[in-house]
Design a protein around this motif. Structure first.
Motif, PDB file in Angstrom:
ATOM      1  N   UNK A  36       0.826  -1.280  -0.019  1.00  0.00           N
ATOM      2  CA  UNK A  36      -0.085  -0.263  -0.103  1.00  0.00           C
ATOM      3  C   UNK A  36       1.076   0.921  -0.004  1.00  0.00           C
ATOM      4  N   UNK A  37       2.158   1.304   0.891  1.00  0.00           N
ATOM      5  CA  UNK A  37       2.517   2.432   1.039  1.00  0.00           C
ATOM      6  C   UNK A  37       3.136   2.504  -0.494  1.00  0.00           C
TER       7      UNK A  37
ATOM      8  N   UNK B 293       2.426   5.946  -2.520  1.00  0.00           N
ATOM      9  CA  UNK B 293       3.456   7.222  -2.686  1.00  0.00           C
ATOM     10  C   UNK B 293       2.936   7.615  -4.543  1.00  0.00           C
ATOM     11  N   UNK B 294       2.549   6.015  -5.537  1.00  0.00           N
ATOM     12  CA  UNK B 294       2.736   5.986  -7.080  1.00  0.00           C
ATOM     13  C   UNK B 294       1.779   7.532  -6.912  1.00  0.00           C
TER      14      UNK B 294
ATOM     15  N   UNK C  13       2.552  10.649  -5.733  1.00  0.00           N
ATOM     16  CA  UNK C  13       3.233  11.513  -7.126  1.00  0.00           C
ATOM     17  C   UNK C  13       2.373  12.229  -8.155  1.00  0.00           C
ATOM     18  N   UNK C  14       1.544  11.349  -8.741  1.00  0.00           N
ATOM     19  CA  UNK C  14       1.284  11.223  -9.996  1.00  0.00           C
ATOM     20  C   UNK C  14       0.254  12.264  -9.892  1.00  0.00           C
ATOM     21  N   UNK C  15      -0.857  12.764  -8.267  1.00  0.00           N
ATOM     22  CA  UNK C  15      -1.182  13.432  -7.926  1.00  0.00           C
ATOM     23  C   UNK C  15      -0.987  15.241  -7.926  1.00  0.00           C
TER      24      UNK C  15
ATOM     25  N   UNK D 210       6.597   7.122 -13.006  1.00  0.00           N
ATOM     26  CA  UNK D 210       6.762   7.455 -11.799  1.00  0.00           C
ATOM     27  C   UNK D 210       5.970   6.170 -10.878  1.00  0.00           C
ATOM     28  N   UNK D 211       6.024   5.263 -11.696  1.00  0.00           N
ATOM     29  CA  UNK D 211       5.838   3.673 -11.367  1.00  0.00           C
ATOM     30  C   UNK D 211       7.127   2.927 -11.001  1.00  0.00           C
ATOM     31  N   UNK D 212       7.702   3.173 -11.915  1.00  0.00           N
ATOM     32  CA  UNK D 212       9.340   2.951 -11.961  1.00  0.00           C
ATOM     33  C   UNK D 212      10.509   3.453 -10.487  1.00  0.00           C
ATOM     34  N   UNK D 213       9.964   4.805  -9.956  1.00  0.00           N
ATOM     35  CA  UNK D 213      10.186   5.722  -8.785  1.00  0.00           C
ATOM     36  C   UNK D 213      10.090   5.379  -7.711  1.00  0.00           C
ATOM     37  N   UNK D 214       8.537   4.394  -7.618  1.00  0.00           N
ATOM     38  CA  UNK D 214       8.285   3.688  -6.506  1.00  0.00           C
ATOM     39  C   UNK D 214       8.770   2.709  -5.002  1.00  0.00           C
TER      40      UNK D 214
END
Length: 102
Positions: free
Chosen positions: A42-43, A47-48, A51-53, A98-102
């Protein structure tokens, strides 16, 4: 900046480009660009989403999404043009990063 609804061949081309480097692909669902992202927990999912928001707010382009634990289902459409526009493709590309960075 003015946006226009993409033509079906432009959407197909964009999908091909988006899906070249990912195992879980983007699809068209209910006339929206859609994908379900799966994270470690979940964390990481939250986080993803954070970043997206923050990015989406700056772009004044907000995703439709649904989160349960480690999964985030995203649907993108540009309401101003009643369909998928370059704004959606750009946001999808950013989400991939973003998905790769979290």
């Amino acid at each position: 900046m003015t946006h226009r609804k993409l033509e079906p061949h432009e959407i197909a081309q964009a999908l091909n480009q988006l899906n070249t480097e990912t195992s879980n692909v983007w699809v068209i669902e209910d006339e929206k660009l859609s994908k379900t992202f799966t994270f470690k927990d979940f964390q990481h999912a939250f986080g993803f989403m954070t970043l997206c928001a923050l990015y989406a707010e700056k772009q004044d382009h907000h995703p439709e999404w649904f989160n349960v634990y480690n999964k985030v289902k995203v649907q993108l459409t540009t309401h101003d043009v009643s369909g998928i526009s370059k704004k959606d493709i750009d946001l999808a590309e950013k989400m991939e990063a973003f998905a790769l960075s979290v």
